[in-house]
Design an enzyme around this catalytic site. Structure first.
Site, PDB file in Angstrom:
ATOM      1  N   ARG A 145       0.854  -1.188   0.000  1.00  0.00           N
ATOM      2  CA  ARG A 145       0.000   0.000   0.000  1.00  0.00           C
ATOM      3  C   ARG A 145       0.885   1.232   0.000  1.00  0.00           C
ATOM      4  O   ARG A 145       1.851   1.301   0.757  1.00  0.00           O
ATOM      5  CB  ARG A 145      -0.884  -0.003   1.252  1.00  0.00           C
ATOM      6  CG  ARG A 145      -1.954   1.064   1.243  1.00  0.00           C
ATOM      7  CD  ARG A 145      -2.781   1.053   2.518  1.00  0.00           C
ATOM      8  NE  ARG A 145      -2.321   2.080   3.434  1.00  0.00           N
ATOM      9  CZ  ARG A 145      -3.043   2.540   4.463  1.00  0.00           C
ATOM     10  NH1 ARG A 145      -4.244   2.036   4.715  1.00  0.00           N
ATOM     11  NH2 ARG A 145      -2.570   3.464   5.259  1.00  0.00           N
ATOM     12  N   TYR A 198      -3.419  12.225   7.202  1.00  0.00           N
ATOM     13  CA  TYR A 198      -3.836  11.007   7.895  1.00  0.00           C
ATOM     14  C   TYR A 198      -3.481   9.793   7.035  1.00  0.00           C
ATOM     15  O   TYR A 198      -3.639   9.812   5.821  1.00  0.00           O
ATOM     16  CB  TYR A 198      -5.352  11.031   8.130  1.00  0.00           C
ATOM     17  CG  TYR A 198      -5.835   9.832   8.902  1.00  0.00           C
ATOM     18  CD1 TYR A 198      -5.716   9.803  10.286  1.00  0.00           C
ATOM     19  CD2 TYR A 198      -6.348   8.724   8.249  1.00  0.00           C
ATOM     20  CE1 TYR A 198      -6.133   8.693  11.005  1.00  0.00           C
ATOM     21  CE2 TYR A 198      -6.768   7.613   8.963  1.00  0.00           C
ATOM     22  CZ  TYR A 198      -6.652   7.601  10.336  1.00  0.00           C
ATOM     23  OH  TYR A 198      -7.051   6.499  11.040  1.00  0.00           O
ATOM     24  N   ASP A 254      -5.243   3.903  -0.060  1.00  0.00           N
ATOM     25  CA  ASP A 254      -6.385   4.156   0.824  1.00  0.00           C
ATOM     26  C   ASP A 254      -6.708   5.644   0.795  1.00  0.00           C
ATOM     27  O   ASP A 254      -5.855   6.473   1.139  1.00  0.00           O
ATOM     28  CB  ASP A 254      -6.000   3.719   2.254  1.00  0.00           C
ATOM     29  CG  ASP A 254      -7.182   3.703   3.213  1.00  0.00           C
ATOM     30  OD1 ASP A 254      -8.241   4.244   2.863  1.00  0.00           O
ATOM     31  OD2 ASP A 254      -7.029   3.133   4.317  1.00  0.00           O
ATOM     32  N   HIS A 268      -9.115   6.906   2.622  1.00  0.00           N
ATOM     33  CA  HIS A 268      -9.612   7.214   3.976  1.00  0.00           C
ATOM     34  C   HIS A 268     -10.904   8.036   3.971  1.00  0.00           C
ATOM     35  O   HIS A 268     -11.042   8.985   4.753  1.00  0.00           O
ATOM     36  CB  HIS A 268      -8.534   7.936   4.789  1.00  0.00           C
ATOM     37  CG  HIS A 268      -7.368   7.075   5.148  1.00  0.00           C
ATOM     38  ND1 HIS A 268      -7.469   5.990   5.989  1.00  0.00           N
ATOM     39  CD2 HIS A 268      -6.063   7.131   4.770  1.00  0.00           C
ATOM     40  CE1 HIS A 268      -6.287   5.418   6.120  1.00  0.00           C
ATOM     41  NE2 HIS A 268      -5.414   6.072   5.381  1.00  0.00           N
ATOM     42  N   GLU A 315      -9.055   2.042  -1.863  1.00  0.00           N
ATOM     43  CA  GLU A 315      -9.810   1.735  -0.635  1.00  0.00           C
ATOM     44  C   GLU A 315     -10.509   2.966  -0.080  1.00  0.00           C
ATOM     45  O   GLU A 315      -9.955   4.073  -0.121  1.00  0.00           O
ATOM     46  CB  GLU A 315      -8.814   1.190   0.396  1.00  0.00           C
ATOM     47  CG  GLU A 315      -9.426   0.951   1.755  1.00  0.00           C
ATOM     48  CD  GLU A 315      -8.377   0.649   2.821  1.00  0.00           C
ATOM     49  OE1 GLU A 315      -7.235   0.281   2.470  1.00  0.00           O
ATOM     50  OE2 GLU A 315      -8.705   0.785   4.004  1.00  0.00           O
ATOM     51  N   GLU A 326     -13.802  -1.313   6.396  1.00  0.00           N
ATOM     52  CA  GLU A 326     -13.112  -1.537   7.676  1.00  0.00           C
ATOM     53  C   GLU A 326     -13.929  -1.037   8.860  1.00  0.00           C
ATOM     54  O   GLU A 326     -13.736  -1.507   9.970  1.00  0.00           O
ATOM     55  CB  GLU A 326     -11.716  -0.901   7.659  1.00  0.00           C
ATOM     56  CG  GLU A 326     -11.706   0.602   7.606  1.00  0.00           C
ATOM     57  CD  GLU A 326     -10.300   1.188   7.493  1.00  0.00           C
ATOM     58  OE1 GLU A 326      -9.467   0.623   6.778  1.00  0.00           O
ATOM     59  OE2 GLU A 326     -10.051   2.218   8.148  1.00  0.00           O
ATOM     60  N   ARG A 378     -13.786  -5.167   3.301  1.00  0.00           N
ATOM     61  CA  ARG A 378     -12.716  -4.988   4.289  1.00  0.00           C
ATOM     62  C   ARG A 378     -13.131  -5.314   5.723  1.00  0.00           C
ATOM     63  O   ARG A 378     -12.344  -5.129   6.658  1.00  0.00           O
ATOM     64  CB  ARG A 378     -12.233  -3.540   4.232  1.00  0.00           C
ATOM     65  CG  ARG A 378     -11.724  -3.120   2.899  1.00  0.00           C
ATOM     66  CD  ARG A 378     -10.234  -3.017   2.838  1.00  0.00           C
ATOM     67  NE  ARG A 378      -9.656  -2.203   3.859  1.00  0.00           N
ATOM     68  CZ  ARG A 378      -8.635  -2.572   4.636  1.00  0.00           C
ATOM     69  NH1 ARG A 378      -8.116  -3.768   4.515  1.00  0.00           N
ATOM     70  NH2 ARG A 378      -8.139  -1.749   5.535  1.00  0.00           N
ATOM     71  N   GLU A 402      -4.598  -7.315   5.103  1.00  0.00           N
ATOM     72  CA  GLU A 402      -3.716  -6.203   5.500  1.00  0.00           C
ATOM     73  C   GLU A 402      -2.809  -6.665   6.648  1.00  0.00           C
ATOM     74  O   GLU A 402      -3.242  -7.379   7.547  1.00  0.00           O
ATOM     75  CB  GLU A 402      -4.568  -5.017   5.968  1.00  0.00           C
ATOM     76  CG  GLU A 402      -3.743  -3.826   6.409  1.00  0.00           C
ATOM     77  CD  GLU A 402      -4.620  -2.630   6.814  1.00  0.00           C
ATOM     78  OE1 GLU A 402      -5.846  -2.799   6.947  1.00  0.00           O
ATOM     79  OE2 GLU A 402      -4.051  -1.537   6.988  1.00  0.00           O
ATOM     80  N   TRP A 427     -13.584  10.958   7.346  1.00  0.00           N
ATOM     81  CA  TRP A 427     -12.914   9.744   6.952  1.00  0.00           C
ATOM     82  C   TRP A 427     -13.615   8.590   7.525  1.00  0.00           C
ATOM     83  O   TRP A 427     -14.520   8.686   8.257  1.00  0.00           O
ATOM     84  CB  TRP A 427     -11.452   9.630   7.289  1.00  0.00           C
ATOM     85  CG  TRP A 427     -10.983  10.143   8.587  1.00  0.00           C
ATOM     86  CD1 TRP A 427     -11.465   9.868   9.840  1.00  0.00           C
ATOM     87  CD2 TRP A 427      -9.879  11.052   8.749  1.00  0.00           C
ATOM     88  NE1 TRP A 427     -10.732  10.521  10.756  1.00  0.00           N
ATOM     89  CE2 TRP A 427      -9.753  11.256  10.120  1.00  0.00           C
ATOM     90  CE3 TRP A 427      -9.020  11.671   7.881  1.00  0.00           C
ATOM     91  CZ2 TRP A 427      -8.776  12.071  10.635  1.00  0.00           C
ATOM     92  CZ3 TRP A 427      -8.056  12.470   8.415  1.00  0.00           C
ATOM     93  CH2 TRP A 427      -7.926  12.680   9.767  1.00  0.00           C
TER      94      TRP A 427
HETATM   95  O1  KDG Z   1      -8.464   2.640  13.708  1.00  0.00           O
HETATM   96  C1  KDG Z   1      -8.386   3.189  12.441  1.00  0.00           C
HETATM   97  C2  KDG Z   1      -7.240   2.594  11.659  1.00  0.00           C
HETATM   98  O2  KDG Z   1      -7.187   1.221  11.809  1.00  0.00           O
HETATM   99  C3  KDG Z   1      -7.382   2.923  10.202  1.00  0.00           C
HETATM  100  O3  KDG Z   1      -7.341   4.274   9.974  1.00  0.00           O
HETATM  101  C4  KDG Z   1      -6.312   2.283   9.387  1.00  0.00           C
HETATM  102  O4  KDG Z   1      -7.422   2.913   7.381  1.00  0.00           O
HETATM  103  C5  KDG Z   1      -6.719   2.123   7.972  1.00  0.00           C
HETATM  104  C6  KDG Z   1      -6.259   0.931   7.280  1.00  0.00           C
HETATM  105  O5  KDG Z   1      -6.653   0.763   6.136  1.00  0.00           O
HETATM  106  O6  KDG Z   1      -5.522   0.160   7.877  1.00  0.00           O
HETATM  107 MG    MG Z   2      -8.273   1.958   5.589  1.00  0.00          MG
END
Ligand code: KDG
Ligand code: MG
Length: 403
Positions: free
Chosen positions: A148, A160, A211, A213, A237, A263, A284, A340, A403
């Site tokens: 990634r 971030y 990602d 986010h 992502e 996620e 995810r 991941e 996010w």
């Molecule tokens: O708790 C939040 C994180 O796990 C996250 O921001 C990490 O986006 C993330 C990822 O894809 O691992």
């Molecule tokens: Mg993520």
């Protein structure tokens, strides 16, 4: 009957906070479940201690499905990240117990291995594109088949998802939330450049991921997907938040870049439309945040019917107990895509000794009975809980952003 005799919650902070449920039985066999919810850890600890554990004592530890239904339906208040993390912890601990009693690694109870190992992706971060490529080359040399890429954005002071450390990434960085400033325009100009440079340096035999986010609107995400197409990303992502699942229809109309999301999902209902309409390629959701192994298998089976593969979240806030569970799950399901893998610190690994291992880009859960993870309670007791929150995101004019 294999009776649940006691259960307790262990909160520890070996570098970051983790919440772990330990269930004990009258046979002396115990099981572990991860219950960590980043930034909201104590809410799950209380949910378990005050509302779930009293209902578990005396139940048959073998009745995993019935206990899942009891906790899900019986609470009346369904779903939500706190409830589902608590249910996940119970479910994972019970699968751990069942597999230990059977004397088998968990994946054998889930149908056995469908592959030799789970392909994982590592995290290449850098303040600049050059630094990110440098980090990616290290991952490639270590045998990673999927990487990634997250890079700082020119003109933004922090981003971030971009770690300041080459190996360890911890977004929950302060006792009260810090603030990041975001510009979609600047970001959208920089990511295609990052991918162009990455293909030039790394070649085409490695999967590249990114990602976003949840920081884009659907039409911005569609633009990014199109701009990345020439570099054949493995996935884009969290292009947008999926509170409105129909958001993904618009992105899908415009790009063939594969899409991953989920996620933050805590149940199959968060993904129903996304999967049914084939709006995504990878789901995810993971063990700890989506109701445990029992519920994640249901999500994966549904996804399999619609050509969606798994890509479980595996950041450092998912403890080694969750990582092990995800690997047993990933090794067994037919529609595994990728897992991941963000390395935990040495302190975390010492508190949670584990059997899983990495070899040439693949991870294997190991063949110890159960999950193959333990909890060193004496060591855990040395690390006291520390409040830590994820940052918030604002646009340059001060508007709160996603996010
Ligand atoms: O708790 C939040 C994180 O796990 C996250 O921001 C990490 O986006 C993330 C990822 O894809 O691992
Ligand atoms: Mg993520």
């Amino acid at each position: 009957m294999l009776k649940i005799t006691s259960a307790k919650v262990v909160v520890t902070c070996p570098g970051r906070n983790f919440v772990t449920l330990k269930i004990e039985t009258n046979d002396g066999v115990h099981g572990l479940g991860d219950a960590t919810l980043n930034g909201r850890e104590l809410a799950v600890a209380s949910y378990l201690t005050d509302h779930v554990i009293p209902c578990l004592i005396g139940r048959d530890a073998h009745t995993i499905e019935d206990i899942w239904q009891f906790l899900y339906r019986g609470a009346y208040w369904r779903r939500g990240p706190v409830t589902m993390a608590a249910i996940a912890a119970v479910d994972t601990a019970l699968w751990d117990i069942k597999a230990k009693v059977a004397g088998l690694p968990l994946y054998q109870l889930l149908g056995g291995a469908s592959r030799s190992g789970c392909m994982v992706y590592g995290h290449a971060n850098g303040a600049t594109i050059d630094k990110t490529i440098e980090a990616a080359l290290v991952y490639q040399a270590e045998g990673y088949r999927a990487i990634r890429l997250q890079s700082g954005v020119p003109g933004l002071s922090s981003t971030y998802g971009v770690s300041k450390d080459r190996y360890f990434y911890e977004p929950a960085d302060a006792a009260l939330p810090t603030e990041n400033v975001w510009s979609t325009e600047k970001y959208l100009r920089s990511v295609p450049e990052l991918f162009r440079a990455a293909r030039e340096a790394l070649g085409w035999d490695v999967h590249l991921l990114h990602d976003a986010h949840h920081r884009l609107t659907p039409i911005e995400a569609a633009r990014l997907g199109k701009d990345l197409e020439p570099y054949r990303p493995f996935w884009l992502e969290d292009a947008v938040a999926a509170d409105n699942q129909a958001n993904f229809r618009l992105i899908r109309q415009h790009t063939t870049t594969p899409l991953a999301v989920g996620e933050v999902f805590n149940s199959i209902w968060d993904a129903k439309q996304l999967i049914e309409e084939q709006l995504i390629d990878y789901i995810r959701a993971t063990v700890v945040h989506a109701g445990g192994i029992t519920h994640l298998r249901r999500i994966a089976s549904f996804a399999d019917l619609h050509n969606v593969r798994t890509g479980c979240h595996g950041a450092t806030d998912l403890s080694p107990v969750c990582m092990a569970a995800a690997l047993h799950f990933g090794l067994s399901v037919p529609n595994f895509g990728v897992q991941e893998y963000m390395r935990h610190t040495e302190e975390t690994d010492a508190v949670f000794p584990h059997a899983y291992s990495f070899d040439r880009g693949l991870m294997h859960p190991g063949d110890a009975p159960g999950l193959g993870v333990d909890l060193d309670e004496a060591l855990a007791a040395r690390y006291e809980y520390k409040p830590a929150y994820l940052p918030v995101n604002r646009l340059e004019d001060g508007t709160m952003w996603n996010w």
